[in-house]
Design an enzyme around this catalytic site. Sequence first.
Site, PDB file in Angstrom:
ATOM      1  N   LEU A   1       4.961   8.511  -8.801  1.00  0.00           N
ATOM      2  CA  LEU A   1       5.661   8.370  -9.022  1.00  0.00           C
ATOM      3  C   LEU A   1       5.234   6.442  -9.387  1.00  0.00           C
ATOM      4  O   LEU A   1       5.704   5.391 -10.265  1.00  0.00           O
ATOM      5  CB  LEU A   1       7.050   7.914  -8.402  1.00  0.00           C
ATOM      6  CG  LEU A   1       7.644   9.914  -8.844  1.00  0.00           C
ATOM      7  CD1 LEU A   1       8.998  10.042  -7.563  1.00  0.00           C
ATOM      8  CD2 LEU A   1       8.405   9.786  -9.910  1.00  0.00           C
ATOM      9  N   GLY A   2       4.495   6.151  -8.728  1.00  0.00           N
ATOM     10  CA  GLY A   2       3.721   4.731  -8.137  1.00  0.00           C
ATOM     11  C   GLY A   2       2.640   4.134  -7.078  1.00  0.00           C
ATOM     12  O   GLY A   2       3.062   5.252  -6.091  1.00  0.00           O
TER      13      GLY A   2
ATOM     14  N   GLY B   1       1.442  -1.825  -2.371  1.00  0.00           N
ATOM     15  CA  GLY B   1       0.712  -1.601  -0.870  1.00  0.00           C
ATOM     16  C   GLY B   1       0.696  -0.531   0.152  1.00  0.00           C
ATOM     17  O   GLY B   1      -0.419  -0.389   0.413  1.00  0.00           O
TER      18      GLY B   1
ATOM     19  N   LYS C   1       5.160  10.334   0.183  1.00  0.00           N
ATOM     20  CA  LYS C   1       4.777   8.981   0.251  1.00  0.00           C
ATOM     21  C   LYS C   1       3.715   9.295   0.989  1.00  0.00           C
ATOM     22  O   LYS C   1       3.265   9.850   2.288  1.00  0.00           O
ATOM     23  CB  LYS C   1       5.675   7.859   0.774  1.00  0.00           C
ATOM     24  CG  LYS C   1       4.895   6.659   0.318  1.00  0.00           C
ATOM     25  CD  LYS C   1       5.674   5.352   0.970  1.00  0.00           C
ATOM     26  CE  LYS C   1       5.314   4.436   1.545  1.00  0.00           C
ATOM     27  NZ  LYS C   1       5.985   3.105   2.111  1.00  0.00           N
TER      28      LYS C   1
ATOM     29  N   ASP D   1      10.444  -5.480   3.484  1.00  0.00           N
ATOM     30  CA  ASP D   1       9.489  -5.809   2.564  1.00  0.00           C
ATOM     31  C   ASP D   1      11.288  -5.466   1.444  1.00  0.00           C
ATOM     32  O   ASP D   1      11.495  -4.733   1.150  1.00  0.00           O
ATOM     33  CB  ASP D   1       8.791  -4.829   2.451  1.00  0.00           C
ATOM     34  CG  ASP D   1       8.158  -4.651   1.467  1.00  0.00           C
ATOM     35  OD1 ASP D   1       8.120  -6.207   0.812  1.00  0.00           O
ATOM     36  OD2 ASP D   1       7.361  -4.108   0.500  1.00  0.00           O
TER      37      ASP D   1
END
Length: 638
Positions: free
Chosen positions: A419-420, A423, A441, A538
Amino acid sequence: MAAALPCLIFAATLMLASIKSSTASRMAKPGCRETCGNHTIPYPFGIGEGCFREGFDVSCENNSVYRHNSSSRIKIYNISLLGGQARVTTLIASKCFNETGGWAWLNTGKFFTISTKANKLTAVGCNTLAFLGGFNEHRVGAGCFSMCADKRSVDESDQCSGMGCCQTSIAPNLNFSNITFDDRFDNSEVSGFNPCSYAFVAEQDWFRFEASYLEDNKFKEKFKDGVPTLLDWVAGNEYCDEAVKNMSTYACISKNSRCITSPNATGYLCTCNNGFAGNPYLEEGCQDINECNFPDEYPCHGICSNIIGDYDCSCKSATQSADPKRKTCDPIAVSERARLTKMFAGISACAVLLLICIFALLIECQKRKLVKEKQLFFQQNGGLLLYDQIRSKQVDTVRIFTREELENATNNFDSSRELGRGGHGTVYKGILKDGRVVAIKRSKVMNMDQKDEFAQEMVILSQINHRNVVKLLGCCLEVEVPMLVYEWISNGTLFELMHGKNRRFPVSLDTRLRIAQESAEALAYLHSSASPPIVHGDVKSPNILLGDNYAAKVTDFGASRMLPTDEIQFMTMVQGTIGYLDPEYLQERQLTEKSDVYSFGVVLLELITMKFAIYSDSAGEKKNLASSFLLAMKENGL
Ligand SMILES: *[C@@H]1O[C@H](CO)[C@@H](O)[C@H](O)[C@H]1NC(C)=O
Ligand SMILES: *[C@@H]1O[C@H](CO)[C@@H](O)[C@H](O)[C@H]1NC(C)=O
Ligand SMILES: *[C@@H]1O[C@H](CO)[C@@H](O)[C@H](O)[C@H]1NC(C)=O
Ligand SMILES: *[C@@H]1O[C@H](CO)[C@@H](O)[C@H](O)[C@H]1NC(C)=O
Ligand SMILES: *[C@@H]1O[C@H](CO)[C@@H](O)[C@H](O)[C@H]1NC(C)=O
Ligand SMILES: *[C@@H]1O[C@H](CO)[C@@H](O)[C@H](O)[C@H]1NC(C)=O
Ligand SMILES: *[C@@H]1O[C@H](CO)[C@@H](O)[C@H](O)[C@H]1NC(C)=O
Ligand SMILES: *[C@@H]1O[C@H](CO)[C@@H](O)[C@H](O)[C@H]1NC(C)=O
Ligand SMILES: *[C@@H]1O[C@H](CO)[C@@H](O)[C@H](O)[C@H]1NC(C)=O
């Protein structure tokens, strides 16, 4: 007529069978007389013209067989065909006290010799010296002396010990012998109890001395027909290799016969090959032996079947098996074989088992290694801490996923599920076994310190239950780098909503403000309600996800705790989120709630202005949205 025919055939068959059986057992030449009284006369012996081989003609008189010679007759009463021997009767030489001379001679004729092994020159008498003079290739002789001065000195036992009786060996291959007495010794001095002396060549095993033989006429009357002497005979005086050359004289004419060298005389004999029996000197003389009829000699405990020159022994059942060397179904041999077979089977089974064991062990080892690895990772990734927390019910909403589960859910982290990439790691779309869609993740490599922090973070995050915070469903600690499993948020990120290329319609200000409010509520909750307070670290539009009806869901928070602390990685991290970062944090590197507030302010500006955090102005110059806002505030040009 029709009924008579089978009868006739049957009779003919019977006749043929009887003829066949008679020829099979025949020892004489066809058409020749085979027996004489009790005696069988086997060819090469024969009675009458054409019935004998040269040198073997015999006659039958008063049921006795005689070997003919114009000057001498030898009575034959036993013929050994295969042994090459004949038992004959020979005369006794005798001399009495009132006589001189007295001799007995024997001419064996061609092909016959006196057996040296079986016979002895024997003399019976006291004061007797007997001589044998004879021929083989040479002139040879033998003599024995018996001495007994009176009756008491006679050996009463049946031994020929020189006291009343003496014996001596004779030379081999004698074809002529003449037995005489030495005239210097006579019975005149012992005539009272021993008037006559006797000497003969006879079978050693046959003769038993008796003291009574010394008495007048006793011996002569008992053996008036003569004494048995064993003669050796040969079919020819040549050796086999020589004999076989001249087929007109070669004696072994039967099929399945062969020539052997006589062990007892100079010359050759014939014999049937193994598996055959009969008369090797006759055509068709050697007949196949039906071994199955002689189970004592040819044992077969199975099914015996005769073959020409041999026989087969097949075993009746599986429990028997043939011993090919001995041709038997010997149960002992069978059991031995069975034992061996069993043993072999056992050994091979053992070997197979051993191999399987080794294989299993290797697999188990590999498995254990894997498990150990997993356990190690689990520990390294703070799994124990988490596990303790879960056990103590402090954490009850987080589930620990296995590596396999996540691999299956993401189709082995297939790139199509990506999906992405950020960092901190890569996010995959995953579908769990129960059909739930999740976001997984995968973090980047961490060092040991961070791993403990990570676990702590997990514990904290798991306690957050806020509708505007992306829910953490679980994690996987069995892998080198830990993986996080989040709830699936369907409508993408706020960043995509504002700046995305596939933006379908402009988002109303109301919606944008609601998103801002919901995000603020989430951050406020993290900062004030959670204990200890959680700093997102973040906050940016890509980290605000949008659910149904654009409900804001803050994600990726707490990442600050996982942020690498060393310089280089810090710098790489800064690249991705520049524009949102609190300038104080940049200087101090001290992350506080205020950093989040500053970053959220940038997000607010984004929402209001729909500009990027770092945007290009009309002149194409890159501008920081926050700086521009502050400048505009100062100049009152908002
Ligand atoms: C034949 O043999 C039997 C016994 O073996 C014997 O009694 C008989 O006297 C013999 N007959 C002749 C003619 O030799
Ligand atoms: C055969 O027997 C007869 C009468 O018994 C006798 O005269 C004759 O000599 C015998 N022949 C031989 C060879 O012994
Ligand atoms: C009979 O014996 C003599 C010697 O005693 C011999 O010369 C002769 O050849 C023999 N006859 C036969 C037919 O064997
Ligand atoms: C011939 O000799 C064999 C063995 O040497 C013996 O068994 C057999 O009884 C003998 N036959 C006669 C008739 O003497
Ligand atoms: C040779 O002599 C022995 C002893 O007398 C005897 O057993 C055997 O049958 C004879 N012949 C052969 C061919 O061995
Ligand atoms: C020798 O004596 C025996 C018996 O003593 C007798 O039978 C025989 O006839 C005698 N022989 C001569 C030649 O006198
Ligand atoms: C006996 O045998 C020898 C040699 O084999 C031979 O020279 C001789 O003539 C034979 N004698 C008789 C009487 O057959
Ligand atoms: C046997 O020997 C005696 C005495 O030496 C002799 O008189 C006789 O002629 C011999 N017989 C033969 C057949 O040689
Ligand atoms: C074969 O034997 C016959 C009869 O004894 C004789 O006449 C002949 O010369 C022999 N042949 C050979 C090749 O020895």
